[in-house]
Design a protein around this motif. Sequence first.
Motif, mmCIF file in Angstrom:
data_model
loop_
_atom_site.group_PDB
_atom_site.id
_atom_site.type_symbol
_atom_site.label_atom_id
_atom_site.label_comp_id
_atom_site.label_asym_id
_atom_site.label_seq_id
_atom_site.Cartn_x
_atom_site.Cartn_y
_atom_site.Cartn_z
ATOM 1 N N ARG A 1 -2.297 -32.244 2.728
ATOM 2 C CA ARG A 1 -1.889 -32.107 1.320
ATOM 3 C C ARG A 1 -1.893 -30.652 0.831
ATOM 4 N N PRO A 2 -2.886 -29.825 1.215
ATOM 5 C CA PRO A 2 -2.855 -28.427 0.758
ATOM 6 C C PRO A 2 -1.622 -27.649 1.222
ATOM 7 N N GLU A 3 -0.980 -28.109 2.301
ATOM 8 C CA GLU A 3 0.211 -27.427 2.812
ATOM 9 C C GLU A 3 1.445 -27.713 1.953
ATOM 10 N N PHE A 4 1.409 -28.856 1.245
ATOM 11 C CA PHE A 4 2.589 -29.319 0.505
ATOM 12 C C PHE A 4 2.325 -29.258 -0.994
ATOM 13 N N ASP A 5 2.812 -28.212 -1.614
ATOM 14 C CA ASP A 5 2.549 -28.000 -3.033
ATOM 15 C C ASP A 5 3.179 -29.097 -3.885
ATOM 16 N N GLY A 6 2.346 -29.900 -4.540
ATOM 17 C CA GLY A 6 2.847 -30.892 -5.491
ATOM 18 C C GLY A 6 3.386 -32.169 -4.879
ATOM 19 N N MET A 7 3.384 -32.281 -3.543
ATOM 20 C CA MET A 7 3.917 -33.495 -2.928
ATOM 21 C C MET A 7 2.940 -34.648 -3.120
ATOM 22 N N ARG A 8 3.487 -35.871 -3.190
ATOM 23 C CA ARG A 8 2.669 -37.063 -3.331
ATOM 24 C C ARG A 8 2.676 -37.852 -2.024
ATOM 25 N N GLY A 9 1.817 -38.861 -1.963
ATOM 26 C CA GLY A 9 1.686 -39.621 -0.731
ATOM 27 C C GLY A 9 1.985 -41.101 -0.900
ATOM 28 N N LEU A 10 2.438 -41.700 0.195
ATOM 29 C CA LEU A 10 2.554 -43.150 0.344
ATOM 30 C C LEU A 10 1.971 -43.470 1.726
ATOM 31 N N CYS A 11 1.554 -44.713 1.922
ATOM 32 C CA CYS A 11 1.075 -45.093 3.239
ATOM 33 C C CYS A 11 1.335 -46.581 3.461
#
Length: 296
Positions: free
Chosen positions: A75-85
């Motif tokens: 997550r720290p690599e992707f500024d502002g990205m959200r997650g799904l799983c």
Amino acid sequence: MSMNTIALEFVPPNVDGGQEKAVEEAKKVLQFSRQCGMEGRIQHLMIPGMIEEEGDRPVEMKPKMDPLDVWETVRPEFDGMRGLCTQVTAFMDEKQLGERFDNLMDAGMDGAIFVGVPRTMADGEGNGVPPTDALDIFRDKVPNRGVILIPTREGEQGRFNFKCNQGATFGMTQLLYSDAIVDFLKQFARETEHRPEILLSFGHVPSVETRLGLVQWLIQDPGNPAVEKEQAFVRELAEMEFKDKKQAMLDLYKRVIDQVHDLGFPISLHFEAPCGFVEPAFETFAAMLEYWAPDR
């Protein structure tokens, strides 16, 4: 409220050396996105929970990192990205699942795709909560509740309708290598009032597929002629030069998009590179987004 998103599948690396590998893969995503004009376009990482399946899987399944650990690592690599799983529910009781979903949502996941037992087991097996029950139980805990949608599977109309009745807010399709989803959604729109968000899944087929057969294995449904045609198309794609392969996938994408985006379903995209992140996959995805994208 629909997610209106472009999601990228991020397969968890093996546990051994996983965190370092996860960051390495995240940097590949950023690099290829930049090179192909997709920088900032991917809005969600979709991290599947990997469970052991049949022994005939073309690529050996080794123990994988948990999606939550993967997400917290990258997550720290992707500024502002959200997650799904994806979350297998059948091996956890209600209390365990509730705690699991609390942890996922607290970590910045926007939702989960509720899945059942692997193909080696029958529906209903497992001592936990069936996914159709979990959809209803966790309505207030998980804002975006997804299910897998396989348009070529027998009985899928009734199955998908029941899942929507139970509280599914979106369906993520199996990898699409035909336009079978079009007739499926047309019929579903005629026969039900449900209009869940649909994440259309498109996957890159690398030349290594001729040796591995992983994509064909992923979409298999023995004895189903519709799937046999899709598998044949995958074999053709694997043998094509990149320029022709990209055009063939773009033509399929256009056929699907042109026919589904006026049916009343919110449409999002889910991109996969089943054999690993490579620049040609991102070039293909970028060409698709040039034609139509939910964020424009």
